[in-house]
Design an enzyme around this catalytic site. Structure first.
Site, PDB file in Angstrom:
ATOM      1  N   ARG A   5      -9.981  -0.958  -3.757  1.00 35.39           N
ATOM      2  CA  ARG A   5      -8.701  -1.723  -3.375  1.00 35.39           C
ATOM      3  C   ARG A   5      -7.740  -2.801  -2.219  1.00 35.39           C
ATOM      4  NH1 ARG A   5      -3.312   1.480  -4.511  1.00 35.39           N
ATOM      5  NH2 ARG A   5      -1.476   0.295  -5.679  1.00 35.39           N
TER       6      ARG A   5
ATOM      7  N   HIS B 110      -5.826  -6.696  -2.798  1.00 38.70           N
ATOM      8  CA  HIS B 110      -4.653  -6.015  -1.626  1.00 38.70           C
ATOM      9  C   HIS B 110      -4.434  -7.133  -0.607  1.00 38.70           C
ATOM     10  CE1 HIS B 110      -2.292  -3.028  -3.818  1.00 38.70           C
ATOM     11  NE2 HIS B 110      -3.412  -3.883  -4.982  1.00 38.70           N
TER      12      HIS B 110
ATOM     13  N   ASN C 243       2.276  -0.765  -1.499  1.00 37.47           N
ATOM     14  CA  ASN C 243       1.029  -0.819  -0.916  1.00 37.47           C
ATOM     15  C   ASN C 243       1.382   1.058  -0.093  1.00 37.47           C
ATOM     16  OD1 ASN C 243      -1.123  -2.646  -0.857  1.00 37.47           O
ATOM     17  ND2 ASN C 243       0.312  -3.651   0.448  1.00 37.47           N
TER      18      ASN C 243
ATOM     19  N   HIS D  32     -10.485   0.444 -12.009  1.00 35.73           N
ATOM     20  CA  HIS D  32      -9.735   1.314 -12.295  1.00 35.73           C
ATOM     21  C   HIS D  32     -10.960   1.841 -12.950  1.00 35.73           C
ATOM     22  CE1 HIS D  32      -6.461  -1.361 -12.079  1.00 35.73           C
ATOM     23  NE2 HIS D  32      -6.722  -1.450 -11.040  1.00 35.73           N
TER      24      HIS D  32
HETATM   25  C1  HEM Z   1      -5.549  -6.508 -12.610  1.00 36.28           C
HETATM   26  C2  HEM Z   1      -4.315  -6.038 -12.558  1.00 36.28           C
HETATM   27  C3  HEM Z   1      -4.210  -5.664 -11.298  1.00 36.28           C
HETATM   28  C4  HEM Z   1      -3.380  -4.250 -11.497  1.00 36.28           C
HETATM   29  C5  HEM Z   1      -1.702  -4.458 -12.439  1.00 36.28           C
HETATM   30  C6  HEM Z   1      -3.690  -3.036 -10.998  1.00 36.28           C
HETATM   31  C7  HEM Z   1      -2.545  -2.449 -10.000  1.00 36.28           C
HETATM   32  C8  HEM Z   1      -2.833  -1.035  -9.774  1.00 36.28           C
HETATM   33  C9  HEM Z   1      -2.207   0.109  -9.926  1.00 36.28           C
HETATM   34  C10 HEM Z   1      -1.002   0.568 -10.136  1.00 36.28           C
HETATM   35  C11 HEM Z   1      -2.885   1.148  -9.359  1.00 36.28           C
HETATM   36  C12 HEM Z   1      -2.120   3.114  -9.236  1.00 36.28           C
HETATM   37  C13 HEM Z   1      -1.545   2.764  -7.617  1.00 36.28           C
HETATM   38  C14 HEM Z   1      -1.125   4.041  -7.310  1.00 36.28           C
HETATM   39  O1  HEM Z   1       0.246   4.172  -8.838  1.00 36.28           O
HETATM   40  O2  HEM Z   1      -1.084   4.975  -6.674  1.00 36.28           O
HETATM   41  C15 HEM Z   1      -4.384   0.297  -8.696  1.00 36.28           C
HETATM   42  C16 HEM Z   1      -5.125   1.727  -8.266  1.00 36.28           C
HETATM   43  C17 HEM Z   1      -6.578   0.404  -7.912  1.00 36.28           C
HETATM   44  N1  HEM Z   1      -7.136  -0.654  -8.327  1.00 36.28           N
HETATM   45 FE1  HEM Z   1      -5.593  -1.821  -9.285  1.00 36.28          FE
HETATM   46  N2  HEM Z   1      -4.450  -3.082 -10.123  1.00 36.28           N
HETATM   47  C18 HEM Z   1      -4.929  -4.432 -10.619  1.00 36.28           C
HETATM   48  C19 HEM Z   1      -6.474  -5.167 -10.116  1.00 36.28           C
HETATM   49  C20 HEM Z   1      -7.367  -4.349  -9.023  1.00 36.28           C
HETATM   50  C21 HEM Z   1      -8.320  -4.944  -9.117  1.00 36.28           C
HETATM   51  C22 HEM Z   1      -8.794  -6.671  -9.269  1.00 36.28           C
HETATM   52  C23 HEM Z   1      -8.854  -3.953  -8.180  1.00 36.28           C
HETATM   53  C24 HEM Z   1     -10.330  -4.255  -7.450  1.00 36.28           C
HETATM   54  C25 HEM Z   1     -11.209  -5.514  -7.493  1.00 36.28           C
HETATM   55  C26 HEM Z   1      -7.933  -3.164  -7.736  1.00 36.28           C
HETATM   56  C27 HEM Z   1      -8.913  -1.416  -7.491  1.00 36.28           C
HETATM   57  C28 HEM Z   1      -8.003  -0.301  -7.859  1.00 36.28           C
HETATM   58  C29 HEM Z   1      -8.452   0.554  -7.350  1.00 36.28           C
HETATM   59  C30 HEM Z   1      -9.700   0.919  -7.124  1.00 36.28           C
HETATM   60  C31 HEM Z   1      -7.400   1.515  -7.465  1.00 36.28           C
HETATM   61  C32 HEM Z   1      -7.471   3.164  -7.323  1.00 36.28           C
HETATM   62  C33 HEM Z   1      -6.930   3.295  -5.595  1.00 36.28           C
HETATM   63  C34 HEM Z   1      -7.301   4.555  -5.680  1.00 36.28           C
HETATM   64  O3  HEM Z   1      -7.902   5.750  -5.803  1.00 36.28           O
HETATM   65  O4  HEM Z   1      -6.886   4.766  -3.757  1.00 36.28           O
HETATM   66  N3  HEM Z   1      -7.153  -3.554  -9.443  1.00 36.28           N
HETATM   67  N4  HEM Z   1      -3.926  -0.226  -9.109  1.00 36.28           N
END
Ligand code: HEM
Ligand SMILES: *[C@@H]1O[C@H](CO)[C@@H](O)[C@H](O)[C@H]1NC(C)=O
Length: 327
Positions: free
Chosen positions: A62, A66, A95, A194
């Site tokens: 992530r 970002h 973030n 995700h």
């Molecule tokens: C398509 C649009 C995307 C949106 C709207 C989005 C939004 C989010 C949100 C809101 C969270 C949770 C944050 C929280 O509440 O803790 C999240 C987690 C995460 N996102 Fe996305 N994301 C997107 C695309 C991506 C992309 C492209 C990647 C990587 C290639 C990614 C990787 C991750 C990962 C791995 C997590 C889990 C993080 C953790 O467990 O520490 N996301 N994302």
């Protein structure tokens, strides 16, 4: 139209492409002569961190996303806010506090500075760390073109303007990714990240109660899953716990995320919309069915994402400490 005009247009359009996906300037094995151990050192730091806490794999993937979507993959997400200056990217509500794992990059960078000082950029360390995380969490491997340089600017205010929020529709997500030179298929493919990690209740709470004038709960959310989520999230205020992003295989980077979407168990609106929207439904169904194909597409899309607006050559700098610009 005369040929000089055509040449000018070709030049302009190639400049435009260069502005979004600049990875033609990056090179696999960039540190082959200057720091041959670079990628091994990063891998060691990542493996050590994941051994202690496998959740860092999601965090680092992530973090790379970002970084790349805000000012390109220039390590700007790693910079700390300087006292008396505007807040840095990492202090944006998008973030903080949900983006974690900075200390893993610090550890890798400290070892790199000991082995080959002022040579390996923080932006590259992060790109390598995300790749190593994908290997650990999903047996997905790809070569990372490198040679990124580090930026010297990081602004919290730019984060919300560039990263998509969790309530975006498929069309909004498409436009957001397109602005970074990524296709609709790249967007759907990368959303498969995700399939690991967690989200805070606040990121999907609006789906669980007072959804809209007609529905109290998001009708595209499986009712049993919604009940489970409600049991994990307090109705209002106070704590903001986390739940797994993927219901099927929460710790494995795989295509089961797309199976979850077909079952209406996408956690975020931005996840479920990929199945609900005609724009992307077929891609979801295909990814759910062909896991190995998705894995290869994911690897390719990560490389593409890693090339967004990179600094190369004499641009930027090689930071000594990933948290502060060189003085
Ligand atoms: C398509 C649009 C995307 C949106 C709207 C989005 C939004 C989010 C949100 C809101 C969270 C949770 C944050 C929280 O509440 O803790 C999240 C987690 C995460 N996102 Fe996305 N994301 C997107 C695309 C991506 C992309 C492209 C990647 C990587 C290639 C990614 C990787 C991750 C990962 C791995 C997590 C889990 C993080 C953790 O467990 O520490 N996301 N994302
Ligand atoms: C509520 O949400 C549903 C599902 O997204 C949608 O079909 C409906 O039109 C919305 N109703 C209102 C009043 O916005």
């Amino acid at each position: 139209m005369d040929s000089s005009k055509i040449a000018a247009i070709l030049l302009l359009s190639s400049l435009f492409v260069a502005a979004t996906a600049d990875w033609s300037n990056l090179k696999v094995g960039f540190y082959g002569y200057t720091c041959p151990q670079a990628e091994i050192i990063v891998r060691k730091a990542v493996e050590k961190a994941l051994y202690k806490n496998p959740g860092f794999a999601a965090a680092l993937i992530r973090m790379h996303f970002h970084d790349c979507f805000v000012r390109g993959c220039d390590g700007s997400v790693l910079l700390d806010t300087v006292q008396g200056m505007p807040a840095a990217e990492k202090d944006s509500p998008i973030n903080f506090p949900s983006l974690v794992g900075y200390e893993v990059i610090d550890d890798a960078k400290a070892m790199l500075e000991a082995a080959c000082p002022k040579t390996v950029s923080c932006a590259d360390v992060l790109a390598f760390a995300a790749r190593d995380s994908a290997l650990k969490a999903g047996y997905i491997w790809y070569d990372v073109p490198s040679g990124r340089r580090d930026g010297r600017v990081s602004l919290s205010s730019e984060v919300v303007l560039n990263l998509p929020p969790p309530f975006f529709s498929a069309a909004q997500l498409r436009d957001n990714f397109r602005a970074k030179g990524l296709s609709l298929d790249d967007m759907v493919t990368l959303s498969g990240a995700h399939s690991i990690g967690v989200s805070h209740c606040s990121s999907f709470a609006p789906r669980l109660s007072r959804f809209n004038a007609t529905f109290d709960q998001d009708p595209t959310l499986d009712p049993g899953y919604a009940a489970f989520l409600k049991s994990r999230c307090p109705a209002s205020g106070g704590d903001d716990p986390v739940v797994n992003n993927d219901v099927v295989t929460p710790a494995v980077l795989d295509n089961k995320y797309y199976v979850g979407l077909k079952d209406r168990k996408g956690l975020l609106t931005s996840d479920q919309t990929l199945f609900e929207s005609e724009l992307t439904r077929k891609m979801v169904v295909r990814n759910a069915k062909y896991g190995a194909v998705w894995g290869r597409k994911f690897a390719a899309a990560m490389v593409k994402m890693g090339g967004i607006e990179v600094l190369t050559g004499k641009q930027g700098e090689i930071r000594r400490n990933c948290r502060v610009v060189n003085y």
